[in-house]
Design a protein around this motif. Structure first.
Motif, PDB file in Angstrom:
ATOM      1  N   SER A 140      95.444  47.227   9.988  1.00 20.27           N
ATOM      2  CA  SER A 140      95.054  46.625  11.256  1.00 20.27           C
ATOM      3  C   SER A 140      94.399  47.655  12.172  1.00 20.27           C
ATOM      4  O   SER A 140      93.418  47.344  12.854  1.00 20.27           O
ATOM      5  CB  SER A 140      96.247  45.969  11.940  1.00 20.27           C
ATOM      6  OG  SER A 140      97.205  46.923  12.341  1.00 20.27           O
ATOM      7  N   ARG A 141      94.908  48.874  12.193  1.00 20.19           N
ATOM      8  CA  ARG A 141      94.281  49.925  13.006  1.00 20.19           C
ATOM      9  C   ARG A 141      92.906  50.283  12.465  1.00 20.19           C
ATOM     10  O   ARG A 141      91.948  50.442  13.225  1.00 20.19           O
ATOM     11  CB  ARG A 141      95.167  51.175  13.035  1.00 20.19           C
ATOM     12  CG  ARG A 141      96.297  51.102  14.022  1.00 20.19           C
ATOM     13  CD  ARG A 141      96.961  52.459  14.205  1.00 20.19           C
ATOM     14  NE  ARG A 141      97.411  53.061  12.960  1.00 20.19           N
ATOM     15  CZ  ARG A 141      98.635  52.928  12.452  1.00 20.19           C
ATOM     16  NH1 ARG A 141      99.534  52.217  13.098  1.00 20.19           N
ATOM     17  NH2 ARG A 141      98.953  53.505  11.322  1.00 20.19           N
ATOM     18  N   ASP A 142      92.806  50.419  11.145  1.00 20.17           N
ATOM     19  CA  ASP A 142      91.526  50.800  10.535  1.00 20.17           C
ATOM     20  C   ASP A 142      90.453  49.756  10.781  1.00 20.17           C
ATOM     21  O   ASP A 142      89.329  50.074  11.172  1.00 20.17           O
ATOM     22  CB  ASP A 142      91.687  51.020   9.027  1.00 20.17           C
ATOM     23  CG  ASP A 142      92.477  52.264   8.690  1.00 20.17           C
ATOM     24  OD1 ASP A 142      92.713  53.103   9.598  1.00 20.17           O
ATOM     25  OD2 ASP A 142      92.888  52.397   7.522  1.00 20.17           O
ATOM     26  N   VAL A 143      90.778  48.494  10.540  1.00 14.12           N
ATOM     27  CA  VAL A 143      89.784  47.431  10.661  1.00 14.12           C
ATOM     28  C   VAL A 143      89.366  47.230  12.117  1.00 14.12           C
ATOM     29  O   VAL A 143      88.220  46.885  12.394  1.00 14.12           O
ATOM     30  CB  VAL A 143      90.275  46.132   9.987  1.00 14.12           C
ATOM     31  CG1 VAL A 143      91.218  45.353  10.860  1.00 14.12           C
ATOM     32  CG2 VAL A 143      89.128  45.277   9.546  1.00 14.12           C
ATOM     33  N   ALA A 144      90.270  47.496  13.051  1.00 15.33           N
ATOM     34  CA  ALA A 144      89.936  47.353  14.470  1.00 15.33           C
ATOM     35  C   ALA A 144      88.955  48.427  14.929  1.00 15.33           C
ATOM     36  O   ALA A 144      88.189  48.210  15.866  1.00 15.33           O
ATOM     37  CB  ALA A 144      91.200  47.409  15.320  1.00 15.33           C
ATOM     38  N   GLY A 145      88.957  49.578  14.264  1.00 14.76           N
ATOM     39  CA  GLY A 145      88.098  50.673  14.684  1.00 14.76           C
ATOM     40  C   GLY A 145      86.752  50.738  13.995  1.00 14.76           C
ATOM     41  O   GLY A 145      85.941  51.615  14.303  1.00 14.76           O
ATOM     42  N   ILE A 146      86.470  49.823  13.091  1.00  9.94           N
ATOM     43  CA  ILE A 146      85.220  49.864  12.325  1.00  9.94           C
ATOM     44  C   ILE A 146      84.204  48.905  12.915  1.00  9.94           C
ATOM     45  O   ILE A 146      84.532  47.785  13.290  1.00  9.94           O
ATOM     46  CB  ILE A 146      85.481  49.522  10.844  1.00  9.94           C
ATOM     47  CG1 ILE A 146      86.385  50.574  10.233  1.00  9.94           C
ATOM     48  CG2 ILE A 146      84.180  49.438  10.063  1.00  9.94           C
ATOM     49  CD1 ILE A 146      86.842  50.235   8.840  1.00  9.94           C
ATOM     50  N   ASP A 147      82.968  49.344  12.961  1.00  7.98           N
ATOM     51  CA  ASP A 147      81.894  48.533  13.539  1.00  7.98           C
ATOM     52  C   ASP A 147      80.839  48.186  12.484  1.00  7.98           C
ATOM     53  O   ASP A 147      79.650  48.226  12.752  1.00  7.98           O
ATOM     54  CB  ASP A 147      81.260  49.288  14.714  1.00  7.98           C
ATOM     55  CG  ASP A 147      80.299  48.404  15.492  1.00  7.98           C
ATOM     56  OD1 ASP A 147      80.512  47.183  15.519  1.00  7.98           O
ATOM     57  OD2 ASP A 147      79.335  48.945  16.054  1.00  7.98           O
ATOM     58  N   ASN A 148      81.297  47.883  11.275  1.00  8.54           N
ATOM     59  CA  ASN A 148      80.377  47.585  10.188  1.00  8.54           C
ATOM     60  C   ASN A 148      81.031  46.542   9.291  1.00  8.54           C
ATOM     61  O   ASN A 148      82.098  46.799   8.719  1.00  8.54           O
ATOM     62  CB  ASN A 148      80.080  48.880   9.413  1.00  8.54           C
ATOM     63  CG  ASN A 148      79.199  48.659   8.212  1.00  8.54           C
ATOM     64  OD1 ASN A 148      79.589  47.985   7.272  1.00  8.54           O
ATOM     65  ND2 ASN A 148      78.014  49.241   8.246  1.00  8.54           N
ATOM     66  N   ALA A 149      80.407  45.377   9.169  1.00  9.16           N
ATOM     67  CA  ALA A 149      81.012  44.264   8.415  1.00  9.16           C
ATOM     68  C   ALA A 149      81.273  44.631   6.960  1.00  9.16           C
ATOM     69  O   ALA A 149      82.328  44.288   6.414  1.00  9.16           O
ATOM     70  CB  ALA A 149      80.127  43.024   8.503  1.00  9.16           C
ATOM     71  N   LYS A 150      80.349  45.339   6.326  1.00 12.44           N
ATOM     72  CA  LYS A 150      80.533  45.709   4.913  1.00 12.44           C
ATOM     73  C   LYS A 150      81.750  46.629   4.759  1.00 12.44           C
ATOM     74  O   LYS A 150      82.553  46.455   3.846  1.00 12.44           O
ATOM     75  CB  LYS A 150      79.279  46.374   4.361  1.00 12.44           C
ATOM     76  CG  LYS A 150      79.389  46.700   2.880  1.00 12.44           C
ATOM     77  CD  LYS A 150      78.046  47.040   2.299  1.00 12.44           C
ATOM     78  CE  LYS A 150      78.105  47.422   0.845  1.00 12.44           C
ATOM     79  NZ  LYS A 150      78.746  46.505  -0.039  1.00 12.44           N
ATOM     80  N   ALA A 151      81.905  47.571   5.665  1.00 11.12           N
ATOM     81  CA  ALA A 151      83.051  48.476   5.614  1.00 11.12           C
ATOM     82  C   ALA A 151      84.354  47.722   5.885  1.00 11.12           C
ATOM     83  O   ALA A 151      85.378  48.007   5.262  1.00 11.12           O
ATOM     84  CB  ALA A 151      82.871  49.611   6.611  1.00 11.12           C
TER      85      ALA A 151
ATOM     86  N   VAL B  56      85.004  44.584   5.178  1.00 11.45           N
ATOM     87  CA  VAL B  56      85.319  43.812   3.972  1.00 11.45           C
ATOM     88  C   VAL B  56      85.818  44.732   2.864  1.00 11.45           C
ATOM     89  O   VAL B  56      86.770  44.417   2.149  1.00 11.45           O
ATOM     90  CB  VAL B  56      84.100  42.978   3.525  1.00 11.45           C
ATOM     91  CG1 VAL B  56      84.328  42.341   2.177  1.00 11.45           C
ATOM     92  CG2 VAL B  56      83.778  41.911   4.573  1.00 11.45           C
ATOM     93  N   SER B  57      85.202  45.902   2.738  1.00  7.34           N
ATOM     94  CA  SER B  57      85.612  46.862   1.717  1.00  7.34           C
ATOM     95  C   SER B  57      87.053  47.324   1.934  1.00  7.34           C
ATOM     96  O   SER B  57      87.858  47.348   0.999  1.00  7.34           O
ATOM     97  CB  SER B  57      84.662  48.061   1.716  1.00  7.34           C
ATOM     98  OG  SER B  57      85.081  49.012   0.769  1.00  7.34           O
ATOM     99  N   ILE B  58      87.388  47.678   3.163  1.00  5.47           N
ATOM    100  CA  ILE B  58      88.757  48.108   3.473  1.00  5.47           C
ATOM    101  C   ILE B  58      89.749  46.968   3.217  1.00  5.47           C
ATOM    102  O   ILE B  58      90.851  47.195   2.727  1.00  5.47           O
ATOM    103  CB  ILE B  58      88.855  48.613   4.927  1.00  5.47           C
ATOM    104  CG1 ILE B  58      88.186  49.968   5.030  1.00  5.47           C
ATOM    105  CG2 ILE B  58      90.288  48.688   5.400  1.00  5.47           C
ATOM    106  CD1 ILE B  58      88.067  50.495   6.436  1.00  5.47           C
ATOM    107  N   THR B  59      89.341  45.758   3.519  1.00  7.07           N
ATOM    108  CA  THR B  59      90.195  44.599   3.263  1.00  7.07           C
ATOM    109  C   THR B  59      90.495  44.474   1.771  1.00  7.07           C
ATOM    110  O   THR B  59      91.648  44.297   1.376  1.00  7.07           O
ATOM    111  CB  THR B  59      89.527  43.317   3.795  1.00  7.07           C
ATOM    112  OG1 THR B  59      89.316  43.451   5.201  1.00  7.07           O
ATOM    113  CG2 THR B  59      90.384  42.095   3.506  1.00  7.07           C
ATOM    114  N   CYS B  60      89.459  44.573   0.948  1.00  9.13           N
ATOM    115  CA  CYS B  60      89.653  44.488  -0.509  1.00  9.13           C
ATOM    116  C   CYS B  60      90.590  45.585  -1.010  1.00  9.13           C
ATOM    117  O   CYS B  60      91.517  45.325  -1.788  1.00  9.13           O
ATOM    118  CB  CYS B  60      88.312  44.606  -1.230  1.00  9.13           C
ATOM    119  SG  CYS B  60      87.298  43.139  -1.161  1.00  9.13           S
ATOM    120  N   HIS B  61      90.365  46.814  -0.562  1.00  5.06           N
ATOM    121  CA  HIS B  61      91.186  47.942  -1.011  1.00  5.06           C
ATOM    122  C   HIS B  61      92.638  47.798  -0.547  1.00  5.06           C
ATOM    123  O   HIS B  61      93.563  48.129  -1.303  1.00  5.06           O
ATOM    124  CB  HIS B  61      90.580  49.264  -0.538  1.00  5.06           C
ATOM    125  CG  HIS B  61      89.359  49.642  -1.304  1.00  5.06           C
ATOM    126  ND1 HIS B  61      89.390  50.110  -2.590  1.00  5.06           N
ATOM    127  CD2 HIS B  61      88.050  49.587  -0.960  1.00  5.06           C
ATOM    128  CE1 HIS B  61      88.163  50.347  -3.026  1.00  5.06           C
ATOM    129  NE2 HIS B  61      87.323  50.024  -2.045  1.00  5.06           N
TER     130      HIS B  61
END
Length: 139
Positions: free
Chosen positions: A6-17, A19-24
């Motif tokens: 949740s912290r990582d995804v909140a700090g990212i400003d790139n949709a591809k990244a 989605v990638s973090i979500t998959c991992h």
């Protein structure tokens, strides 16, 4: 793991990244192949996957069925008889991409209640995708 996600995804400003973090994250959480399929205006615009499994047309159809009905579609069960993935639809706001999260569980090692964790991750993903959509839609 979910707190870190949740912290990582909140700090990212790139949709591809995002989605990638979500998959991992889901792959690490469940130890299975994972796919996130983004659909915009009824067309698949992005497929991100983790794990050694080739996506088949049956999986794309199962994901689209999940998005169309708003229901979880289970692998090997109508209408996804030949799909190896269970799909969870994401609820995002109108105008942005819709997404389906797919996990390919071994039928003999399927966890008892995967929906709880998948729903949590899915909600964070939906929020992040909405944020991206609104950020780029502003004049």
């Amino acid at each position: 793991m979910l707190q870190t996600y949740s912290r990582d995804v909140a700090g990212i400003d790139n949709a591809k990244a995002i989605v990638s973090i979500t998959c991992h994250t889901l792959a690490a959480l469940f130890q299975v192949p994972v796919v996130v399929i983004l659909v915009l205006d009824g067309k698949v615009v992005s497929v991100e996957k983790v794990g050694n499994i080739a996506l088949q047309e049956a999986e794309i159809e199962a994901a689209q069925s999940s998005l169309a009905t708003g229901l979880v579609v289970s692998a090997g069960v109508y209408p996804a008889l030949t799909s190896r993935f269970d799909f969870w639809p994401l609820k995002t706001t109108a105008g942005g991409p819709r997404a389906a999260i797919g996990l390919a569980f071994d039928p003999d090692e399927r966890p008892a209640a995967p929906s709880t964790s998948v729903d949590i991750v899915g909600r964070f993903l939906a929020l992040a995708l909405d944020r991206q959509h609104f950020r780029h839609a502003r004049p």
